[in-house]
Design a protein around this motif. Sequence first.
Motif, short mmCIF file in Angstrom:
data_model
loop_
_atom_site.label_atom_id
_atom_site.label_comp_id
_atom_site.label_asym_id
_atom_site.label_seq_id
_atom_site.Cartn_x
_atom_site.Cartn_y
_atom_site.Cartn_z
N LEU B 233 -31.27 54.60 -62.05
CA LEU B 233 -32.08 55.82 -62.18
C LEU B 233 -31.19 57.04 -62.32
O LEU B 233 -31.54 58.03 -62.97
CB LEU B 233 -32.96 56.02 -60.95
N LEU B 234 -30.03 57.00 -61.69
CA LEU B 234 -29.12 58.15 -61.72
C LEU B 234 -28.33 58.20 -63.02
O LEU B 234 -27.52 59.10 -63.22
CB LEU B 234 -28.15 58.07 -60.55
N GLY B 235 -28.56 57.22 -63.89
CA GLY B 235 -27.78 57.15 -65.12
C GLY B 235 -26.58 56.24 -64.92
O GLY B 235 -26.13 56.02 -63.79
N GLU B 236 -26.04 55.72 -66.01
CA GLU B 236 -24.96 54.74 -65.90
C GLU B 236 -23.69 55.33 -65.30
O GLU B 236 -22.96 54.67 -64.59
CB GLU B 236 -24.65 54.16 -67.28
N ARG B 237 -23.44 56.62 -65.59
CA ARG B 237 -22.18 57.19 -65.10
C ARG B 237 -22.18 57.30 -63.59
O ARG B 237 -21.20 56.98 -62.92
CB ARG B 237 -21.94 58.55 -65.76
N TYR B 238 -23.31 57.75 -63.03
CA TYR B 238 -23.41 57.80 -61.57
C TYR B 238 -23.40 56.40 -60.98
O TYR B 238 -22.74 56.13 -59.98
CB TYR B 238 -24.69 58.52 -61.14
N ALA B 239 -24.18 55.50 -61.61
CA ALA B 239 -24.28 54.14 -61.08
C ALA B 239 -22.90 53.51 -60.96
O ALA B 239 -22.56 52.89 -59.95
CB ALA B 239 -25.19 53.30 -61.97
N GLU B 240 -22.07 53.74 -61.97
CA GLU B 240 -20.73 53.16 -61.95
C GLU B 240 -19.90 53.73 -60.79
O GLU B 240 -19.16 52.99 -60.14
CB GLU B 240 -20.04 53.42 -63.29
N THR B 241 -20.06 55.02 -60.52
CA THR B 241 -19.27 55.60 -59.42
C THR B 241 -19.72 55.07 -58.07
O THR B 241 -19.02 55.23 -57.09
CB THR B 241 -19.36 57.15 -59.38
#
Lengths: 268, 349
Positions: B233-241
Amino acid sequence: MSHALDHDRARPDAAVLATTGLAVGYRRRRATTRVLGSGPLALAPGQVAVLLGPNGAGKSTLLRTLAGSQVPLDGQVVLGGDPLDHLSLHEIAIRRSVVLTDYPDVGMLRARDLVGLGRYPHTGWGGRLTDHDHGVVEESLAAAGAEHLADRSVDRLSDGERQRVMIARALAQEPRLLLLDEPTAFLDIGARFELMGLLRQLADDGLAVVLATHELELALAHADLVWLIDGRRQLIATTPVAAVTGGHIADVFGPKAAELAHRSLAHR
Amino acid sequence: MTATGAAQHRVAALTAMGASLIVTFGLALTLGSVLIPLDQVATVLVGGEADRDAWETIVLDIRLPRAITAALAGAALGVAGLQMQTLFRNPLADPFTLGITSGASLGVALLTLAGAGAAGAFASGLGLGAAVGVTAAAGLGAAAVVSLVLVLAGRVRNTVTVLVVGLMVGFTTGSIVSLLIWFADPERISAFVRWGFGTFRTTTWDELRIFTPVVVVALVATALSAKVLNALLLGERYAETMGVRIRRARVGVVITASALAGTVTAFAGPIGFLGIAVPHLARALLDTNDHRVLVPASVLLGASVALLAEIVAQVPGNDVTLPINAITALIGAPVVVVVLLRASPRSFA
């Protein structure tokens, strides 16, 4: 957070973040684009480093590299004593957290639930929050000054309120290092002051903070370290006072900016 | 709303959705060209004898497999749509965004329009052999497209690329189908068009032995991945972090969503609308984006809506039946618009 402090007492000499011989950029098949080079960097718990430089100088690229989202072209990033390439995504996720410039459109979610997402690396496969997790979420909301927003839907928050919630989410990961990319970009002047004050407070409580920003005055007034990208794509690691008196600010941003910077040192 | 108020609201809403599933399932067994009293349906279901022999046949051999097909298909499409909307962070994404329908329709078109023996059987009436052939052709076509997309999903950095390639594959297969139609004879075209209307009525008990486990396993897998979907939900960039292995997560979502949508398309044809509408309804009714609640809600709502559409398509008390694809959108679209307009202004994703 207390967790971070305990960790530091156990290993007092360990810098939270350190780099050696770093070169950052992009590698695509044959072409390599070098964006930025840097001498050794080190950041201890309690310190705030501001990353300054003109647009397009590579601030975001460097932040992504420090965060482990991007592999450096050369050199090494050491996070909490271990090189990034020796750490799993999970191990990285419990050592550092990130606040990005763009706010993701998460739709309907209470602020408390969004902050709860930050527990991702600490929860089991089902993502269920334990009492301890709920406790950390509440602490994080309080630390970010967002406890009054907890029950509100995030799609109805102002930009400043939302940024606090995103910082609370980052804190819920219980990191020792917080990386922020232009966290004040969409905020009004009042909210910018509050945010910088908040980051300073978090550092004083034991966190290490790196932020990329264009807020020269605010940055110089609150930071311990200045990482300045000059016109030759080289990072200069210095202090706020030395950055101004050494003429670095004038070199990069011009004499008017240097005048402004001089005055902001008086607020320290 | 306070924390406990929100939790109570969720429990109440999920309970209501469960109740509506039971009611629509019961009605689907009761209503049809002939009305069979509910107590008689219940008697047949527990293995007793109905007042009329025909009722047993109707309930056990026609309505029960049909209702199970509708419920499973609705649940599958609702959940697959939810996964796609979350993965692509796009409110207009649905299970067929990746070109699954296009692949299936190409498979069926090759069989019915260009195929030789099997197509003749198909055109001369829906014999069993032809139906199995269509199911296999649709399944293979969908699988081919999904494999292509999967190879890509594991490689590219940006998920939007996957979306664009899915669309392009859709256009390509669409144009091949057009060409096949252009050169095919009208009788075969009508068989192909009939497949395009979709139906819950041709699925047999034998087919349900494949359909049911595939859908149930994929639904359970999705429910278990709610944590990852929430992080996305937070987007892939956040999810990855936060430690999400993005490419693995992406491939997992594509596999489960494709298994759900592809199986439904193979057995029931391209059923539109449910996949895009059910997740929106679920979000609006539950007032949350938490997948731990949204996945079960999409199962219950999807199944109920599909059953309701099938009941309407049967035109109870009448020999007329309507194409399911026309009904789902006709009654569903206005409902979704009303629900969304009444919900919060930014509830669309």
